[in-house]
Each structure stands twice: as C-alpha cells, then as structure tokens.
Design an enzyme around this catalytic site. Structure first.
Site, PDB file in Angstrom:
ATOM      1  N   TRP A  47      26.486  49.988 -78.646  1.00  0.00           N
ATOM      2  CA  TRP A  47      27.226  51.161 -79.437  1.00  0.00           C
ATOM      3  C   TRP A  47      26.277  51.351 -80.589  1.00  0.00           C
ATOM      4  O   TRP A  47      26.632  52.595 -81.180  1.00  0.00           O
ATOM      5  CB  TRP A  47      28.327  50.669 -80.041  1.00  0.00           C
ATOM      6  CG  TRP A  47      29.357  50.359 -78.957  1.00  0.00           C
ATOM      7  CD1 TRP A  47      29.403  50.841 -77.671  1.00  0.00           C
ATOM      8  CD2 TRP A  47      30.994  49.764 -79.305  1.00  0.00           C
ATOM      9  NE1 TRP A  47      30.777  50.372 -77.099  1.00  0.00           N
ATOM     10  CE2 TRP A  47      31.624  49.899 -78.012  1.00  0.00           C
ATOM     11  CE3 TRP A  47      31.510  49.103 -80.344  1.00  0.00           C
ATOM     12  CZ2 TRP A  47      32.968  49.285 -77.831  1.00  0.00           C
ATOM     13  CZ3 TRP A  47      32.802  48.670 -80.180  1.00  0.00           C
ATOM     14  CH2 TRP A  47      33.389  48.791 -79.180  1.00  0.00           C
ATOM     15  N   LYS A  48      25.229  50.930 -80.627  1.00  0.00           N
ATOM     16  CA  LYS A  48      24.195  51.298 -81.903  1.00  0.00           C
ATOM     17  C   LYS A  48      25.067  51.675 -83.229  1.00  0.00           C
ATOM     18  O   LYS A  48      26.033  50.657 -83.263  1.00  0.00           O
ATOM     19  CB  LYS A  48      23.659  52.728 -81.389  1.00  0.00           C
ATOM     20  CG  LYS A  48      22.651  52.620 -79.992  1.00  0.00           C
ATOM     21  CD  LYS A  48      21.931  53.521 -79.936  1.00  0.00           C
ATOM     22  CE  LYS A  48      21.211  53.227 -78.376  1.00  0.00           C
ATOM     23  NZ  LYS A  48      20.343  54.394 -78.158  1.00  0.00           N
ATOM     24  N   HIS A  96      14.882  46.541 -79.547  1.00  0.00           N
ATOM     25  CA  HIS A  96      15.085  47.686 -79.242  1.00  0.00           C
ATOM     26  C   HIS A  96      14.085  48.728 -79.716  1.00  0.00           C
ATOM     27  O   HIS A  96      13.833  48.563 -80.914  1.00  0.00           O
ATOM     28  CB  HIS A  96      16.651  47.950 -79.633  1.00  0.00           C
ATOM     29  CG  HIS A  96      17.238  49.225 -79.215  1.00  0.00           C
ATOM     30  ND1 HIS A  96      16.935  50.332 -79.563  1.00  0.00           N
ATOM     31  CD2 HIS A  96      18.006  49.331 -77.881  1.00  0.00           C
ATOM     32  CE1 HIS A  96      17.471  51.147 -78.714  1.00  0.00           C
ATOM     33  NE2 HIS A  96      18.025  50.466 -77.736  1.00  0.00           N
ATOM     34  N   GLU A 136      14.537  51.272 -81.182  1.00  0.00           N
ATOM     35  CA  GLU A 136      14.820  51.709 -82.316  1.00  0.00           C
ATOM     36  C   GLU A 136      14.535  50.770 -83.521  1.00  0.00           C
ATOM     37  O   GLU A 136      14.160  51.225 -84.466  1.00  0.00           O
ATOM     38  CB  GLU A 136      16.515  52.255 -82.005  1.00  0.00           C
ATOM     39  CG  GLU A 136      16.471  53.593 -81.575  1.00  0.00           C
ATOM     40  CD  GLU A 136      17.951  53.451 -80.806  1.00  0.00           C
ATOM     41  OE1 GLU A 136      18.788  52.659 -81.085  1.00  0.00           O
ATOM     42  OE2 GLU A 136      18.026  54.357 -79.828  1.00  0.00           O
ATOM     43  N   SER A 172      19.794  57.100 -70.924  1.00  0.00           N
ATOM     44  CA  SER A 172      20.713  57.887 -70.428  1.00  0.00           C
ATOM     45  C   SER A 172      21.372  57.561 -69.259  1.00  0.00           C
ATOM     46  O   SER A 172      21.487  58.334 -68.256  1.00  0.00           O
ATOM     47  CB  SER A 172      19.560  59.133 -70.244  1.00  0.00           C
ATOM     48  OG  SER A 172      19.200  59.623 -71.446  1.00  0.00           O
ATOM     49  N   GLY A 212      23.646  53.432 -73.870  1.00  0.00           N
ATOM     50  CA  GLY A 212      24.044  53.723 -75.308  1.00  0.00           C
ATOM     51  C   GLY A 212      25.129  54.743 -75.090  1.00  0.00           C
ATOM     52  O   GLY A 212      26.604  54.319 -75.127  1.00  0.00           O
ATOM     53  N   GLY A 213      24.847  55.973 -75.295  1.00  0.00           N
ATOM     54  CA  GLY A 213      25.882  56.989 -75.404  1.00  0.00           C
ATOM     55  C   GLY A 213      27.003  56.827 -74.595  1.00  0.00           C
ATOM     56  O   GLY A 213      28.225  57.067 -74.992  1.00  0.00           O
TER      57      GLY A 213
HETATM   58  P1  13P Z   1      21.365  55.981 -74.180  1.00  0.00           P
HETATM   59  O1  13P Z   1      22.078  55.624 -73.005  1.00  0.00           O
HETATM   60  O2  13P Z   1      22.137  56.839 -75.097  1.00  0.00           O
HETATM   61  O3  13P Z   1      20.073  56.825 -73.685  1.00  0.00           O
HETATM   62  O4  13P Z   1      20.807  54.641 -75.016  1.00  0.00           O
HETATM   63  C1  13P Z   1      20.151  53.907 -74.266  1.00  0.00           C
HETATM   64  C2  13P Z   1      19.842  52.706 -75.145  1.00  0.00           C
HETATM   65  O5  13P Z   1      19.228  52.653 -76.108  1.00  0.00           O
HETATM   66  C3  13P Z   1      20.774  51.519 -74.884  1.00  0.00           C
HETATM   67  O6  13P Z   1      20.068  50.361 -75.685  1.00  0.00           O
END
Ligand code: 13P
Length: 255
Positions: A10-11, A94, A96, A212, A233-234
C-alpha cells in the site's frame, strides 16, 4: 512445488479506518489454499489489520524495519516492535527506500538477517532503473544487488526469503515490463540462486514480479515459469482489483 504469492504494497496510503474496511471486504472473499496472500501496510495500520484478519489465511506485512535493534534512531521502527504486533512478513530494499532513504545493499543485508533471525518473512526487492536497462546492464545490476543483499545467508534462510523483481521504470508508471522481460530477469535470479545454493534450493525460492501489475496483465505475467507471484502497488489499494488479481493467480496454469 512453490506456491504463488500475491502481496499488496500500500506504500503511504490508507488510514486505520480504510484499512479495516478493506480487511472486512477481503474476509468475505473466497481464499485459495494454493495462493498466499499478504497486505503490506503502513505501520499505523498493522495492528488493526492483524486483529481484523486474525485466523484468516492472509498475511500482514510491514514496509520496512530498521537495521539496528534499539537506540537513538528517531522515527525508526525496530524488529522487536514489529514482532510485538505479530506481522508475518516485511518488505526490504524497495526501490523507493533505496532512492529516497539511501537504503544500500549492505543495509538490506542487515535487515534481511534481522528478519530471518526473528522469523518474519522477508520480501527483498531488487530491480534496475531505466538508464541501467538501456545500457544493457539490467541482469548484472540485479545480480550485484542479490550478491550483496544475500551475503552470508545460508540455504535454509534463502528458502524463507521472497525475492521481488521490480524494475524501477515499471513502478507506478503504467508501463509494465513485458511478460518476457519479467521472466528473463526472474529466471536469471533463479540461475543466480542455483549457482550460489544449488538447484534444489533455487527451486524453492518464491520470486515475485512487481511494476504496474493490474487485473488486465496479471495472468500473462503469472503464467511465466519463474514468476511465482506479484508485488502490487496501485492496484492493491482497491480491494476488488486486488482480489481479482489474486483469483487470476489461482486460475493461471500453475493450478
Ligand atoms: P505499482 O504496482 O503501483 O507499479 O507499484 C509496484 C511496487 O512498487 C510494489 O512494491
């Protein structure tokens, strides 16, 4: 035989209230024994998720842990704190965190050891940026991250570690790696593990793809032989989309 493993990262999203709502909807869905499922949430939502999903086959995970066990590290969360909440898994390395918080491979290695010592399943992320890919160095970059990240990790421990291949250029951009591109790197990751630990060990390690992943592309990615799941993620923020991917994972050719 490796199980598929679908995890939603979920970030920095959701609140305690919306996390609880998500968990309640998730509980009403049918679970497939053959596919593992995890929700990787911000720290403040972990306890609520652990209690909402108690006795359910859904893992709850943290997005990070600090590499030291206690002390003057303002703003950080220790392994003991995570254990107290009873989380099942934890993401480390990760992209990020590597990008915004200077998490190096050496730090990732320390975090990996802490998690393994404390029986929290690590999900260790690796992946190249666009520049590295364009220069034709994606494979060597990922192997170098693995080499350093897995330093002094033995066979038993690596079998309890999930590796997530997340090409940075495909994260949150809507641009997915093609199933072939994703499979190429994931199979190289397995080759690396095979050379380091032997084929039998390498065959046990779960390797996820992330970047993605959506209901529309999940099946063709998950059908690839060396891709054992997804780190999402999204699309994991929406419970229906997330469960759609989970169901699609179950119906891929592996089951
Ligand atoms: P997205 O699915 O939003 O591209 O993010 C991938 C991700 O970084 C999962 O850790």
């Amino acid at each position: 035989m490796r199980k598929l493993f679908i995890a939603g990262n979920w970030k920095m999203n959701k609140t305690m209230a919306s996390a609880k709502e998500f968990a309640n909807v998730l509980k009403s869905n049918m679970m497939h024994d053959e596919v593992e499922l995890a929700v990787i949430a911000p720290y403040t939502q972990l306890e609520i998720l652990v209690s909402a999903l108690y006795n359910r086959p859904v893992m709850v995970g943290a997005q990070n842990v600090f590499q030291e066990t206690s002390g003057a590290y303002t703003g950080e969360i220790s392994i003991e704190m995570l254990k107290e909440i009873d989380v099942d898994c934890c993401v480390i390395g990760h992209s990020e965190r590597r990008q915004y918080f200077n998490e190096t491979d050496e730090i990732v290695n320390k975090k990996l050891k802490l998690l393994l010592e404390n029986d929290i399943r690590p999900i260790m992320c690796v992946g190249e940026n666009l520049e590295v890919r364009k220069a034709g160095n994606a494979i060597s970059h990922v192997k170098s991250q693995l080499e350093k990240g897995l330093m002094d990790i033995n066979s038993d421990d690596v079998m309890n570690t999930t590796i997530a291949y997340e090409p940075i250029w495909a994260i949150g951009t809507g641009e997915t790696a093609s199933p072939e591109q994703a499979e190429e790197i994931c199979s190289e990751i397995r080759n690396f593990l095979s050379e380091k630990y032997g084929e039998m060990v390498a065959e046990e390690v779960i390797i996820q793809y992330g970047g993605s992943v959506k209901p529309e592309n999940a099946e063709e990615i998950l059908r690839k032989p060396n891709i054992d799941g997804a780190l999402i993620g999204g699309a994991s923020l929406d419970v229906d989309m997330f469960m759609d991917i989970y169901d699609k994972a179950y119906f891929t050719k592996k089951h």
